[in-house]
Design a protein around this motif. Structure first.
Motif, PDB file in Angstrom:
ATOM      1  N   ARG A 118      48.044 -73.401  94.756  1.00 24.63           N
ATOM      2  CA  ARG A 118      49.463 -73.270  94.415  1.00 24.63           C
ATOM      3  C   ARG A 118      50.249 -72.751  95.615  1.00 24.63           C
ATOM      4  N   ASP A 119      51.189 -73.531  96.072  1.00 28.93           N
ATOM      5  CA  ASP A 119      52.045 -73.196  97.220  1.00 28.93           C
ATOM      6  C   ASP A 119      51.257 -73.011  98.520  1.00 28.93           C
ATOM      7  N   ASN A 120      49.961 -73.434  98.514  1.00 25.43           N
ATOM      8  CA  ASN A 120      49.110 -73.234  99.691  1.00 25.43           C
ATOM      9  C   ASN A 120      49.197 -71.797 100.206  1.00 25.43           C
ATOM     10  N   ALA A 121      49.171 -70.869  99.256  1.00 19.86           N
ATOM     11  CA  ALA A 121      49.365 -69.457  99.599  1.00 19.86           C
ATOM     12  C   ALA A 121      48.034 -68.773  99.891  1.00 19.86           C
ATOM     13  N   CYS A 122      48.063 -67.781 100.770  1.00 20.78           N
ATOM     14  CA  CYS A 122      46.886 -66.969 101.083  1.00 20.78           C
ATOM     15  C   CYS A 122      47.242 -65.491 100.924  1.00 20.78           C
ATOM     16  N   CYS A 128      42.679 -67.854  99.539  1.00 21.77           N
ATOM     17  CA  CYS A 128      43.726 -68.879  99.576  1.00 21.77           C
ATOM     18  C   CYS A 128      43.668 -69.717  98.307  1.00 21.77           C
ATOM     19  N   ASP A 130      44.740 -70.402  88.636  1.00 25.24           N
ATOM     20  CA  ASP A 130      44.901 -70.808  90.037  1.00 25.24           C
ATOM     21  C   ASP A 130      43.579 -71.342  90.585  1.00 25.24           C
ATOM     22  N   ASN A 151      49.878 -62.190  94.195  1.00 24.38           N
ATOM     23  CA  ASN A 151      50.474 -63.197  93.311  1.00 24.38           C
ATOM     24  C   ASN A 151      49.430 -64.272  92.971  1.00 24.38           C
TER      25      ASN A 151
END
Length: 412
Positions: free
Chosen positions: A393-397, A390, A359, A354
């Protein structure tokens, strides 16, 4: 002969435009506008420039009217260019005649124009009373966001033609002199030609077992790639290639250009033969477009461009290594030191995560993005195995596994 022909042709075009009121060809006028400006040497012999390599491209620092700026050294650029970065805006440079070049003026307030520079000093040599193009690049599609403009301008043919340039990416070094180059015994010398302020050397590209083509290749230090080639040549000559194709993208001032990348059997430059050469097939209607050698290839050697003696040298330094983007994630640096996602390759591993264009990438394999150079990232993407990316956005990895691409990164 070509130099005299070029100058005569430009003079005719400029004369015609001045009589008709046309300013579209002011860009051709720029190609010779600095012809009478000569460098002033303040140091003797071979000058070591303050330089850096980023994402395969060579940059040097120079001062313009007393302001320190970062310039790309680009043999593919015909003249000196400045961009609308914060550092350049501080100079309050005057606006001269408009330039209409390759979409530069097509985005409303992105019209490029000529400007005057009192002095540009490279350190050991300077030029006075130069004319330059100033391009509001941040207003074009070249950048996704304004803070992607991390360098301030481009030094092109009108300045580079005076010197011998030594590029040694392995030592992060760039040297300049006005003396002929003295090559090492293992250097390959190629005769260099100049036409319309661009330089080229002859090479032989093998497409398959029965097709090898000899053509002049433009030397483009502003390109980060290995080799670029027009799709028109492949189509017109009905050439078959066994390589798998990977869909990718590159970015120009008029926007994104999607293209295929392939691996061809070999490229010969004089006595040097490079096997399994990576080639970008750029969409074009002209067979002669895009026969280009870029820095990903030239940085494998110590590369020397001796303008005054029409000589191009390649000195081998290590076994030739080709980097492939196995993750499928194209990143660019922004001024904060983080990366912005510019393109997600379809059908490669990153397309299943995603992660979207725009990003901000904050960490790569547990290391902060600010501590990873673009060159280092390009090396990382060519390493098989799992990599952790990482985003802000949303601190996503995301864990993305780089895999060989049969027929492309792994050739039978």
């Amino acid at each position: 002969m070509f130099k005299n022909f070029t100058r005569s042709l430009i003079t005719v075009v400029i004369t015609c435009c001045s009589l008709t009121g046309c300013n579209v060809f002011n860009s051709l006028r720029m190609m010779q506008i600095n012809d009478n400006v000569e460098p002033v040497m303040t140091a003797e012999g071979r000058i070591s420039l303050e330089s850096k390599y980023e994402g395969e491209k060579p940059y040097i620092y120079a001062t313009v009217n007393g302001e320190k700026l970062l310039f790309l050294l680009d043999t593919g650029a015909r003249f000196l260019i400045l961009m609308d970065t914060p550092n350049v805006k501080k100079l309050n440079l005057p606006r001269g005649f408009d330039l209409a070049l390759s979409g530069w003026g097509e985005d409303g307030n992105s019209q490029a124009y000529q400007t005057d520079i009192a002095r540009i000093d490279l350190g050991g040599v300077y030029f006075d009373d130069m004319k330059a193009a100033l391009i509001p690049v941040s207003q074009t599609h070249y950048y996704l966001r304004e803070d992607e403009a991390i360098y301030d301008g481009v030094i092109g043919h009108d300045m580079m033609r005076h010197f011998t340039w030594e590029f040694d990416a392995s030592k992060n070094a760039i040297y300049l002199s006005q003396q002929p180059y003295s090559p090492s015994p293992d250097a390959t010398r190629l005769q260099m030609s100049s036409l319309f302020n661009k330089i080229s050397v002859d090479g032989s590209l093998t497409f398959n077992d029965s097709v090898t083509v000899n053509e002049p290749f433009v030397i483009d230090t502003g390109s980060r790639h290995y080799v670029k080639l027009s799709t028109a040549y492949i189509t017109s000559n009905e050439i078959e290639m066994s390589s798998a194709r990977v869909r990718a993208a590159d970015f120009g001032l008029s926007g994104k250009v999607e293209h295929d990348r392939v691996t061809l059997p070999s490229l010969s430059l004089g006595d040097i033969e490079i096997d399994n050469v990576k080639v970008n097939l750029i969409p074009s209607d002209d067979e002669d477009d895009w026969w280009v050698l870029g820095n990903a290839l030239m940085n494998q050697f110590k590369t020397v461009i001796d303008y005054n003696n029409d000589a191009f040298y390649l000195e081998p330094q290590a076994p030739f290594v080709t980097d492939y983007n196995l993750l499928g994630l194209e990143l660019r640096k922004i001024r904060s030191g983080d990366f912005v996602v510019r393109y997600v390759f379809p059908n490669l591993p990153a397309s299943e995560a995603n992660i979207e264009v725009g990003d901000i990438v904050t960490h790569i394999d547990g290391v902060t993005a600010t501590s990873v150079s673009l060159s280092e990232y390009n090396d990382i993407t060519s390493i098989k195995g799992e990599h952790r990316i990482c985003i802000l956005r949303d601190n996503a990895c995301f864990d993305i596994a780089g895999k060989e691409i049969p027929g492309y990164s792994s050739v039978q």
